[in-house]
Design a protein around this motif. Sequence first.
Motif, mmCIF file in Angstrom:
data_model
loop_
_atom_site.group_PDB
_atom_site.id
_atom_site.type_symbol
_atom_site.label_atom_id
_atom_site.label_comp_id
_atom_site.label_asym_id
_atom_site.label_seq_id
_atom_site.Cartn_x
_atom_site.Cartn_y
_atom_site.Cartn_z
ATOM 1 N N UNK A 86 0.829 -1.210 0.000
ATOM 2 C CA UNK A 86 0.000 0.000 0.000
ATOM 3 C C UNK A 86 0.859 1.254 0.000
ATOM 4 N N UNK A 87 1.968 1.213 0.698
ATOM 5 C CA UNK A 87 2.888 2.349 0.702
ATOM 6 C C UNK A 87 3.485 2.553 -0.684
ATOM 7 N N UNK A 88 3.860 1.449 -1.309
ATOM 8 C CA UNK A 88 4.436 1.496 -2.651
ATOM 9 C C UNK A 88 3.451 2.101 -3.649
ATOM 10 N N UNK A 89 2.200 1.692 -3.564
ATOM 11 C CA UNK A 89 1.187 2.130 -4.520
ATOM 12 C C UNK A 89 0.626 3.506 -4.207
ATOM 13 N N UNK A 90 0.818 3.973 -2.993
ATOM 14 C CA UNK A 90 0.249 5.259 -2.605
ATOM 15 C C UNK A 90 0.709 6.385 -3.533
ATOM 16 N N UNK A 91 2.011 6.482 -3.787
ATOM 17 C CA UNK A 91 2.525 7.554 -4.642
ATOM 18 C C UNK A 91 2.050 7.397 -6.078
ATOM 19 N N UNK A 92 1.997 6.163 -6.568
ATOM 20 C CA UNK A 92 1.497 5.936 -7.929
ATOM 21 C C UNK A 92 0.056 6.428 -8.056
ATOM 22 N N UNK A 93 -0.760 6.149 -7.051
ATOM 23 C CA UNK A 93 -2.152 6.592 -7.077
ATOM 24 C C UNK A 93 -2.252 8.110 -6.968
ATOM 25 N N UNK A 94 -1.400 8.703 -6.145
ATOM 26 C CA UNK A 94 -1.366 10.167 -6.035
ATOM 27 C C UNK A 94 -1.029 10.787 -7.396
ATOM 28 N N UNK A 95 -0.047 10.210 -8.082
ATOM 29 C CA UNK A 95 0.350 10.710 -9.401
ATOM 30 C C UNK A 95 -0.798 10.592 -10.395
ATOM 31 N N UNK A 96 -1.484 9.450 -10.379
ATOM 32 C CA UNK A 96 -2.617 9.250 -11.295
ATOM 33 C C UNK A 96 -3.744 10.238 -10.994
ATOM 34 N N UNK A 97 -4.006 10.483 -9.714
ATOM 35 C CA UNK A 97 -5.057 11.433 -9.348
ATOM 36 C C UNK A 97 -4.688 12.847 -9.798
ATOM 37 N N UNK A 98 -3.419 13.210 -9.677
ATOM 38 C CA UNK A 98 -2.972 14.530 -10.127
ATOM 39 C C UNK A 98 -3.125 14.667 -11.643
ATOM 40 N N UNK A 99 -2.792 13.605 -12.376
ATOM 41 C CA UNK A 99 -2.966 13.629 -13.834
ATOM 42 C C UNK A 99 -4.439 13.800 -14.206
ATOM 43 N N UNK A 100 -5.321 13.084 -13.505
ATOM 44 C CA UNK A 100 -6.751 13.207 -13.782
ATOM 45 C C UNK A 100 -7.266 14.605 -13.433
ATOM 46 N N UNK A 101 -6.768 15.163 -12.354
ATOM 47 C CA UNK A 101 -7.171 16.517 -11.957
ATOM 48 C C UNK A 101 -6.729 17.526 -13.011
ATOM 49 N N UNK A 102 -5.511 17.356 -13.524
ATOM 50 C CA UNK A 102 -5.008 18.236 -14.578
ATOM 51 C C UNK A 102 -5.882 18.102 -15.828
ATOM 52 N N UNK A 103 -6.228 16.891 -16.188
ATOM 53 C CA UNK A 103 -7.106 16.655 -17.339
ATOM 54 C C UNK A 103 -8.458 17.326 -17.122
ATOM 55 N N UNK A 104 -9.009 17.168 -15.929
ATOM 56 C CA UNK A 104 -10.293 17.776 -15.611
ATOM 57 C C UNK A 104 -10.231 19.296 -15.749
ATOM 58 N N UNK A 105 -9.154 19.879 -15.273
ATOM 59 C CA UNK A 105 -8.999 21.339 -15.328
ATOM 60 C C UNK A 105 -8.808 21.847 -16.752
ATOM 61 N N UNK A 106 -8.205 21.048 -17.627
ATOM 62 C CA UNK A 106 -7.940 21.470 -18.999
ATOM 63 C C UNK A 106 -9.082 21.135 -19.950
ATOM 64 N N UNK A 107 -9.975 20.276 -19.544
ATOM 65 C CA UNK A 107 -11.016 19.789 -20.445
ATOM 66 C C UNK A 107 -11.919 20.909 -20.961
ATOM 67 N N UNK A 108 -12.273 21.844 -20.109
ATOM 68 C CA UNK A 108 -13.142 22.942 -20.530
ATOM 69 C C UNK A 108 -12.542 23.760 -21.654
#
Length: 146
Positions: A86-108
């Motif tokens: 879970x510790x190993x995957x935590x950062x990977x998930x954080x990175x994926x969430x940041x990418x999705x947030x960036x996509x969400x912000x740019x989509x408009x």
Amino acid sequence: MELSVGQVAKRAGVSVSALHFYEQKELILSYRTASNQRRYKRSVLRRIAVIKAAQNVGLTLQEIKQALAHIPLNENVKKEQWEQLSTLWHQKLEDKMNELKQLQNQLGSCIQCGCLSMESCALYNNNDVNGITSLGAKLITPKSNN
């Protein structure tokens, strides 16, 4: 007690073909009986649960395999080992969430633009460091330090 492929599939909520696939990818391990039937140790159920959970949050089978590499295929996994995962995957998930947030912000702005230019679209050709000097679309994905 060892389980048949059908029993594992039913208990884990996956298809028999998924079990065969996981085994082919060396994510799980089975044994063969004298009549060449697959048998699994009960510990495979926990391993499959982790594989499914990791897939559900968007991790690739390669990422899952790398993380599980230090955990023996045929032994019960200790709580500490799962905590390490879970510790190993935590950062990977954080990175994926940041990418999705960036996509969400740019989509408009992309919808307003409507161009979907392969040369300048931040959504289609995001982080393309070779796009200026090379011909054609060459999407370069940033490498992770993990």
